[in-house]
Design an enzyme around this catalytic site. Structure first.
Site, mmCIF file in Angstrom:
data_model
loop_
_atom_site.group_PDB
_atom_site.id
_atom_site.type_symbol
_atom_site.label_atom_id
_atom_site.label_comp_id
_atom_site.label_asym_id
_atom_site.label_seq_id
_atom_site.Cartn_x
_atom_site.Cartn_y
_atom_site.Cartn_z
ATOM 1 N N GLY A 25 0.875 -1.178 -0.162
ATOM 2 C CA GLY A 25 0.123 -0.035 0.040
ATOM 3 C C GLY A 25 0.992 1.154 -0.109
ATOM 4 O O GLY A 25 0.667 2.230 0.827
ATOM 5 N N SER A 27 1.201 3.535 -2.589
ATOM 6 C CA SER A 27 0.982 4.306 -3.617
ATOM 7 C C SER A 27 0.306 5.728 -3.202
ATOM 8 O O SER A 27 0.261 6.588 -3.803
ATOM 9 C CB SER A 27 0.009 3.619 -4.364
ATOM 10 O OG SER A 27 -1.115 3.150 -3.490
ATOM 11 N N ARG A 28 -0.124 5.678 -1.820
ATOM 12 C CA ARG A 28 -0.683 6.909 -1.540
ATOM 13 C C ARG A 28 -0.550 6.839 0.358
ATOM 14 O O ARG A 28 -0.200 5.825 0.959
ATOM 15 C CB ARG A 28 -1.803 7.390 -1.921
ATOM 16 C CG ARG A 28 -3.146 6.178 -1.716
ATOM 17 C CD ARG A 28 -4.239 6.220 -2.414
ATOM 18 N NE ARG A 28 -5.065 5.090 -2.577
ATOM 19 C CZ ARG A 28 -6.052 4.898 -1.763
ATOM 20 N NH1 ARG A 28 -6.358 5.848 -1.030
ATOM 21 N NH2 ARG A 28 -6.930 3.783 -1.943
ATOM 22 N N TYR A 168 -12.764 -3.881 11.319
ATOM 23 C CA TYR A 168 -11.469 -3.071 11.247
ATOM 24 C C TYR A 168 -10.674 -3.101 12.658
ATOM 25 O O TYR A 168 -9.500 -3.184 12.691
ATOM 26 C CB TYR A 168 -11.682 -1.492 11.087
ATOM 27 C CG TYR A 168 -10.479 -0.784 10.766
ATOM 28 C CD1 TYR A 168 -9.640 -0.713 9.698
ATOM 29 C CD2 TYR A 168 -10.091 -0.034 11.699
ATOM 30 C CE1 TYR A 168 -8.662 0.042 9.381
ATOM 31 C CE2 TYR A 168 -8.688 0.796 11.743
ATOM 32 C CZ TYR A 168 -8.151 0.809 10.692
ATOM 33 O OH TYR A 168 -7.074 1.641 10.221
ATOM 34 N N ILE A 201 -4.520 10.059 11.269
ATOM 35 C CA ILE A 201 -3.503 10.591 10.545
ATOM 36 C C ILE A 201 -4.278 11.288 9.150
ATOM 37 O O ILE A 201 -5.195 10.897 8.679
ATOM 38 C CB ILE A 201 -2.516 9.680 10.114
ATOM 39 C CG1 ILE A 201 -2.063 8.844 11.232
ATOM 40 C CG2 ILE A 201 -1.445 10.168 9.567
ATOM 41 C CD1 ILE A 201 -1.357 9.593 12.191
#
Ligand code: NAP
Length: 258
Positions: A25, A27-28, A168, A201
């Site tokens: 992960g 990419s961003r 989650y 964040i």
């Protein structure tokens, strides 16, 4: 000393010089910043993504523009075969894997009574099972080379729970248990396994939250602000360089949970 000599010295003293890292992960968001920080510190960085090819390539370009070495690789980390190909490609390109950052993650928030089997499974597969798949592909290799750094991005939600986040929270709490168990099993072999537990964040993941919910959260954070992605990357870099820390979960949350 000439500028050329100083530059050469600077290159040699980068702390992660010669190390190969995989960031899932990347990419961003948090993963992209971790990838850039590791590259800046000398590591060769493989950046995994699922769909955002343009953004992954942009991270690679930014790293290369600054003299770093990186490539982007598509792989769904919730699929064991995809993960196998991902790790094989990294080993083919760079010859080894020293550092694994398990960062890829998703949310599918829903209150428990409305949570579907699919929403449960998707989050567990992407956030937790992926950590088993990626780590399984590198652990023997790390044991053979007698060195490895595995850092799993958990969450404050795995520690305190979250309204509408049973799936989650379970995935992120699971990561902490996995981290401790694997740390025990590999501690004498030069491998450390740690978790980082971010608070809230400033990334697209948090951007999906309703504004009033976010304002309410910020009002409860002792530092009265969201965290920044580089504040997570700092903790990751610290854990990579720490030789005597394993099985820990480092909280980076502005004091929200102590
Ligand atoms: P983000 O901005 O939404 O980025 C998620 C990253 O994960 C993207 O690179 C995405 O790739 C990748 N990804 C998603 N599903 C994937 C899959 N099946 N296979 C491979 N890659 C996949 O998220 P973020 O906020 O940076 O969060 C990063 C990590 O920190 C997550 O594990 C998250 O749970 C954790 N965390 C975040 C916060 C926060 O406040 N932001 C707080 C605590 C913990 P694509 O771009 O290709 O989709």
């Amino acid at each position: 000393m000439s500028l050329a000599q100083l530059t050469a010295l600077n290159t040699i003293t980068k702390p992660l010089e010669g190390k190969v890292a995989v960031v899932t992960g990347g990419s961003r968001g948090i993963g992209a910043t971790i990838a850039k920080v590791l590259a800046k510190n000398g590591a060769y960085v493989a950046i995994n993504y699922q769909t955002s090819i343009d953004r992954a390539e942009a991270v690679v370009k930014e790293i290369e523009d600054q003299g770093g070495i990186s490539f982007a690789i598509k792989s769904d980390v919730s699929k064991p075969d995809d993960v196998k190909s991902l790790m094989e490609e990294v080993k083919n390109r760079y010859g080894k894997i020293d550092i694994l950052i398990n960062n890829a993650g998703i949310t599918r928030d829903r209150t428990f009574r409305k949570l579907s089997n699919e929403e449960w499974s998707e989050v567990i597969d992407v956030n937790l099972s992926s950590v088993f798949y990626t780590t399984s592909e590198v652990i023997n290799h790390m044991l053979e080379q007698g060195y490895g750094r595995i850092i799993n991005i958990s969450s404050i939600i795995g520690q305190v729970g979250g309204f509408g986040q049973s799936n989650y929270a379970a995935s992120k709490a699971g990561i902490i248990g996995l981290t401790k168990s694997l740390a025990l099993e590999t501690a004498k072999n030069g491998i450390t396994v740690n978790a980082v537990c971010p608070g809230f964040i400033e990334t697209e993941m948090v951007g999906e939250m309703p504004e009033n919910v976010l304002e309410n959260i910020i009002s409860k954070i002792p530092m009265k602000r969201l965290g920044q992605t580089d504040e997570i990357a700092e903790a990751v870099l610290f854990l990579i360089q720490a030789n005597y820390i394993t099985g820990q979960s480092i909280n980076v949350n502005g004091g929200l949970y102590m």
